[in-house]
Design an enzyme around this catalytic site. Structure first.
Site, PDB file in Angstrom:
ATOM      1  N   SER A   1       0.835  -1.203   0.000  1.00  0.00           N
ATOM      2  CA  SER A   1       0.000   0.000   0.000  1.00  0.00           C
ATOM      3  C   SER A   1       0.870   1.254   0.000  1.00  0.00           C
ATOM      4  O   SER A   1       0.408   2.334  -0.385  1.00  0.00           O
ATOM      5  CB  SER A   1      -0.934   0.014   1.219  1.00  0.00           C
ATOM      6  OG  SER A   1      -0.178   0.042   2.413  1.00  0.00           O
TER       7      SER A   1
ATOM      8  N   TYR B   1      12.177   1.558   0.001  1.00  0.00           N
ATOM      9  CA  TYR B   1      11.175   0.476  -0.008  1.00  0.00           C
ATOM     10  C   TYR B   1      10.046   0.825  -0.980  1.00  0.00           C
ATOM     11  O   TYR B   1       9.636   0.006  -1.817  1.00  0.00           O
ATOM     12  CB  TYR B   1      10.629   0.283   1.406  1.00  0.00           C
ATOM     13  CG  TYR B   1       9.576  -0.789   1.526  1.00  0.00           C
ATOM     14  CD1 TYR B   1       9.914  -2.142   1.525  1.00  0.00           C
ATOM     15  CD2 TYR B   1       8.223  -0.453   1.628  1.00  0.00           C
ATOM     16  CE1 TYR B   1       8.934  -3.120   1.633  1.00  0.00           C
ATOM     17  CE2 TYR B   1       7.247  -1.417   1.738  1.00  0.00           C
ATOM     18  CZ  TYR B   1       7.606  -2.753   1.746  1.00  0.00           C
ATOM     19  OH  TYR B   1       6.637  -3.723   1.851  1.00  0.00           O
TER      20      TYR B   1
HETATM   21  P1  NDP Z   1       8.784 -11.050   6.724  1.00  0.00           P
HETATM   22  O1  NDP Z   1      10.098 -10.365   6.860  1.00  0.00           O
HETATM   23  O2  NDP Z   1       7.968 -11.245   7.944  1.00  0.00           O
HETATM   24  O3  NDP Z   1       9.015 -12.453   5.976  1.00  0.00           O
HETATM   25  C1  NDP Z   1       9.763 -12.410   4.768  1.00  0.00           C
HETATM   26  C2  NDP Z   1       9.708 -13.734   4.056  1.00  0.00           C
HETATM   27  O4  NDP Z   1      10.420 -13.546   2.834  1.00  0.00           O
HETATM   28  C3  NDP Z   1      10.387 -14.838   4.812  1.00  0.00           C
HETATM   29  O5  NDP Z   1       9.781 -16.076   4.504  1.00  0.00           O
HETATM   30  C4  NDP Z   1      11.818 -14.784   4.272  1.00  0.00           C
HETATM   31  O6  NDP Z   1      12.441 -16.049   4.234  1.00  0.00           O
HETATM   32  C5  NDP Z   1      11.579 -14.369   2.838  1.00  0.00           C
HETATM   33  N1  NDP Z   1      12.724 -13.655   2.323  1.00  0.00           N
HETATM   34  C6  NDP Z   1      13.269 -12.506   2.751  1.00  0.00           C
HETATM   35  N2  NDP Z   1      14.361 -12.210   2.033  1.00  0.00           N
HETATM   36  C7  NDP Z   1      14.510 -13.213   1.133  1.00  0.00           C
HETATM   37  C8  NDP Z   1      15.447 -13.485   0.120  1.00  0.00           C
HETATM   38  N3  NDP Z   1      16.465 -12.668  -0.117  1.00  0.00           N
HETATM   39  N4  NDP Z   1      15.285 -14.605  -0.613  1.00  0.00           N
HETATM   40  C9  NDP Z   1      14.263 -15.445  -0.386  1.00  0.00           C
HETATM   41  N5  NDP Z   1      13.336 -15.252   0.566  1.00  0.00           N
HETATM   42  C10 NDP Z   1      13.461 -14.133   1.312  1.00  0.00           C
HETATM   43  O7  NDP Z   1       7.964 -10.196   5.653  1.00  0.00           O
HETATM   44  P2  NDP Z   1       6.381 -10.101   5.383  1.00  0.00           P
HETATM   45  O8  NDP Z   1       5.752 -11.431   5.401  1.00  0.00           O
HETATM   46  O9  NDP Z   1       5.840  -9.012   6.229  1.00  0.00           O
HETATM   47  O10 NDP Z   1       6.400  -9.528   3.883  1.00  0.00           O
HETATM   48  C11 NDP Z   1       6.129 -10.350   2.762  1.00  0.00           C
HETATM   49  C12 NDP Z   1       5.902  -9.444   1.573  1.00  0.00           C
HETATM   50  O11 NDP Z   1       4.834  -8.568   1.851  1.00  0.00           O
HETATM   51  C13 NDP Z   1       7.099  -8.565   1.251  1.00  0.00           C
HETATM   52  O12 NDP Z   1       7.228  -8.423  -0.147  1.00  0.00           O
HETATM   53  C14 NDP Z   1       6.723  -7.244   1.908  1.00  0.00           C
HETATM   54  O13 NDP Z   1       7.390  -6.175   1.307  1.00  0.00           O
HETATM   55  C15 NDP Z   1       5.243  -7.240   1.666  1.00  0.00           C
HETATM   56  N6  NDP Z   1       4.493  -6.346   2.526  1.00  0.00           N
HETATM   57  C16 NDP Z   1       4.440  -6.531   3.885  1.00  0.00           C
HETATM   58  C17 NDP Z   1       3.713  -5.674   4.672  1.00  0.00           C
HETATM   59  C18 NDP Z   1       3.625  -5.815   6.149  1.00  0.00           C
HETATM   60  O14 NDP Z   1       3.088  -4.899   6.810  1.00  0.00           O
HETATM   61  N7  NDP Z   1       4.087  -6.915   6.740  1.00  0.00           N
HETATM   62  C19 NDP Z   1       2.974  -4.545   4.094  1.00  0.00           C
HETATM   63  C20 NDP Z   1       3.099  -4.450   2.664  1.00  0.00           C
HETATM   64  C21 NDP Z   1       3.817  -5.317   1.932  1.00  0.00           C
HETATM   65  P3  NDP Z   1      13.759 -16.443   5.092  1.00  0.00           P
HETATM   66  O15 NDP Z   1      13.471 -16.128   6.512  1.00  0.00           O
HETATM   67  O16 NDP Z   1      13.901 -17.904   4.807  1.00  0.00           O
HETATM   68  O17 NDP Z   1      14.873 -15.636   4.506  1.00  0.00           O
END
Ligand code: NDP
Length: 249
Positions: A145, A158
């Site tokens: 968002s 970001y």
């Molecule tokens: P988290 O940081 O809580 O989880 C991130 C996930 O992505 C983990 O499973 C992690 O895996 C994986 N990840 C991170 N870096 C890598 C990498 N380099 N390669 C492969 N996997 C990776 O994030 P969210 O769940 O909050 O976010 C998920 C998506 O949603 C993102 O794109 C974020 O930008 C988007 N988003 C989130 C919001 C929020 O408020 N939470 C709001 C808007 C968008 P591992 O631990 O194995 O590295």
């Protein structure tokens, strides 16, 4: 009597599926009948838990270590899904990171890492998946968002990356539409995850502006993804679904 689920016979790849929103998406697509592969980077145990949870209820799952910021690893992961599962029908570009700082202090290596994971990773996974997809395919990005409304400071890089995803989404829909493949983006608002916990520093700033009055939960983002993945969403492409509790309303 066997029940046919909405995604029975479909094969999905969710990037960053080991935790938080990505894990919820993987579990939801599996519950809807898809075979689900996930990628992960730093959380092998959490990735194994997601696979075990899907297999425990009779589903098919696979976890692949692939840093979204490493184009070679991402390409190999998509190819492994096609090789092991026989196809790829649904790609969910979820892996993402947030390194936040004011522009004056923003470290260039952090900037490059943000672009590598949040933008280049999306491009490479999508390119490789698009080469293998057939009619009915689904590309679903997880944007933010923040691409619509910058709700708090220090997130300019970001937001730059998520704005890129929104632009890629619209134009790619035109490229893949003639092949019967849809391309859409879910824009989560504040969602309770490790990245943005509901009692964390971002919540202190944006919490009062969420119309619903609370953070979203990963399952609620997964529900929007699951809808876009279904055959009945075939006429929706180049679109964005905002799931933000009314933050941008
Ligand atoms: P988290 O940081 O809580 O989880 C991130 C996930 O992505 C983990 O499973 C992690 O895996 C994986 N990840 C991170 N870096 C890598 C990498 N380099 N390669 C492969 N996997 C990776 O994030 P969210 O769940 O909050 O976010 C998920 C998506 O949603 C993102 O794109 C974020 O930008 C988007 N988003 C989130 C919001 C929020 O408020 N939470 C709001 C808007 C968008 P591992 O631990 O194995 O590295």
């Amino acid at each position: 009597m066997t029940t046919t689920l909405p995604l029975t016979g479909k094969i999905a790849l969710v990037t960053g599926g080991s935790r938080s929103i990505g894990a919820a998406i993987a579990l939801r697509l599996a519950a809807d009948g898809a075979a689900v592969a996930i990628t992960y980077n730093g959380s092998p145990d959490r990735a194994a838990d997601v696979v075990a949870a899907i297999e425990a209820v009779g589903g098919k799952a696979l976890a692949i270590q692939a840093d979204a910021g490493d184009p070679v690893a991402v390409r190999a992961a998509v190819r492994q899904v096609v090789a092991d599962f026989g196809a790829i029908d649904i790609l969910v570009n979820n892996a993402g990171i947030a390194i936040n700082a004011g522009i004056e202090d923003y470290d260039f290596a952090d900037y490059e890492r943000m672009l590598a994971v949040n933008v280049t990773g999306v491009f490479v996974a999508t390119q490789e998946a698009a080469r293998a997809m057939t009619a009915g395919g689904r590309v679903i990005h997880i944007g933010s968002s923040m691409a619509r409304y910058a709700a708090f400071p220090t997130a300019s890089v970001y937001t730059l990356t998520k704005g890129a995803v929104s632009g890629f989404n619209r134009s790619l829909a035109r490229d893949l539409g003639p092949r019967g493949i849809t391309v859409n983006t879910v824009l989560p608002g504040p969602t309770n995850t490790d990245m943005n916990p509901k009692d964390g520093p971002v919540a202190a700033i944006v919490g009062q502006n969420i119309a619903i009055g609370r953070y979203g939960e990963p399952d609620e983002i997964a529900a929007a993804v699951a809808f876009l993945a279904r055959p009945e969403a075939a006429f929706i492409t180049g679109a964005e679904i905002i799931a933000d509790g009314g933050l941008t309303a």
